[in-house]
Design an enzyme around this catalytic site. Structure first.
Site, PDB file in Angstrom:
ATOM      1  N   ASP A  56       0.820  -1.207   0.000  1.00  0.00           N
ATOM      2  CA  ASP A  56       0.000   0.000   0.000  1.00  0.00           C
ATOM      3  C   ASP A  56       0.856   1.260   0.000  1.00  0.00           C
ATOM      4  OD1 ASP A  56      -2.346  -1.512   0.049  1.00  0.00           O
ATOM      5  OD2 ASP A  56      -2.295  -1.657   2.237  1.00  0.00           O
ATOM      6  N   TYR A 114       7.106 -10.077   6.710  1.00  0.00           N
ATOM      7  CA  TYR A 114       7.014  -8.638   6.904  1.00  0.00           C
ATOM      8  C   TYR A 114       7.738  -8.229   8.177  1.00  0.00           C
ATOM      9  CZ  TYR A 114       3.510  -7.805   3.259  1.00  0.00           C
ATOM     10  OH  TYR A 114       2.861  -7.680   2.054  1.00  0.00           O
TER      11      TYR A 114
END
Length: 266
Positions: A56, A114
């Site tokens: 994003d 992540y």
């Protein structure tokens, strides 16, 4: 005839509207697509770049992966140099590999890792604001590490997905979840490794975990959130600035978890 190239890249996501191509927006995919087509002298049909998944706006990458088919057989090192010579300074290609024509950067993914960086300073550090979030309240790292164990395994993460998700199911498997304190940088460093992650899932999980560490949630509140399946119960979504796509795994990369993510979970 065309040749398929797999690229591994790093980027500072601050000034991008995410990875996915969008009209009139600066995106990673958009820039890559423009460059590889220019290198190939603008072929018809145009070359399409396929990423391992979206990041994003504001999210960074240390190991994002993409692939594309190129009409010329360039050595990997030449492709690496050419791409980096044309890319803006906030994107770097770290590795180029020629791969079989059936390789797919998205559909062959077996897992992703992540990292999330949370600065614990009382005041916002102007030199870290693009690359960390901030949590100014005292944190009990032991409570966080107890809570992290509740994330391991296969669960329904409905309470941890933002509206707008296009996933067919909210069930995901997390193989590894950990947190440490970087004393030198005064940061909490989270890492999550799983077979896939939902829209804003990592940022919502971190928001719950720091609240647990600060004592505003029960240490096992994650188990309750699985049951209620209510996004509003998880409350906050921490900022994109602290999130990094660290590594994308493919079959053979990690012998412990070699299976691709099923199509309905991608």
């Amino acid at each position: 005839m065309s040749y398929r190239y797999k690229i591994t890249m790093a980027y500072d996501g601050t000034d991008f509207y995410g990875f996915q191509r969008q009209p009139k927006k600066r995106t990673i995919e958009g820039i890559l697509t423009k460059i590889v087509n220019k290198m190939a002298k603008n072929p018809d049909p145009a070359i399409t770049v396929y990423g391992s998944g979206r990041t994003d706006a504001g999210v960074h990458a240390l190991g994002q992966v993409a692939h594309f088919d190129f009409p010329y057989d360039l050595p990997e090192e030449n492709m690496l140099k050419a791409l980096n010579s044309m890319l803006p300074l906030d994107v770097q290609i770290k590795k180029v590999e020629k791969v079989p024509s059936d390789f797919h950067a998205r559909y062959d993914v077996s897992g992703k890792r992540y990292m999330y960086r949370m600065d614990m300073g009382e005041f916002r550090n102007p030199f870290k604001r693009r690359y960390t979030a901030q949590w100014r309240f005292p944190v009990d790292i032991d409570k966080i590490n107890i809570a992290l164990k509740d994330l391991i395994g296969e669960h329904d993460f409905t309470s941890f997905v933002a509206s707008g998700s296009s996933a067919r199911t909210n069930v995901r498997t997390i193989y590894e979840a950990k947190c440490r304190i970087d004393e030198k940088e005064n940061e909490l460093i989270f890492e999550f490794y799983g077979n896939g992650f939902l829209y804003n899932m990592v940022r919502i999980m971190v928001g719950v975990l720091v609240e647990i560490g600060s004592g505003s949630r029960d240490v096992h509140d994650i188990l309750r959130l699985y049951e209620v399946k209510d996004r509003t119960e998880a409350r906050r979504t921490v900022p994109a600035s602290g999130l990094y796509l660290k590594h994308v795994y493919y079959e053979g990369d990690d012998p412990a978890h070699p299976t691709k993510l099923p199509h309905h979970q991608r």
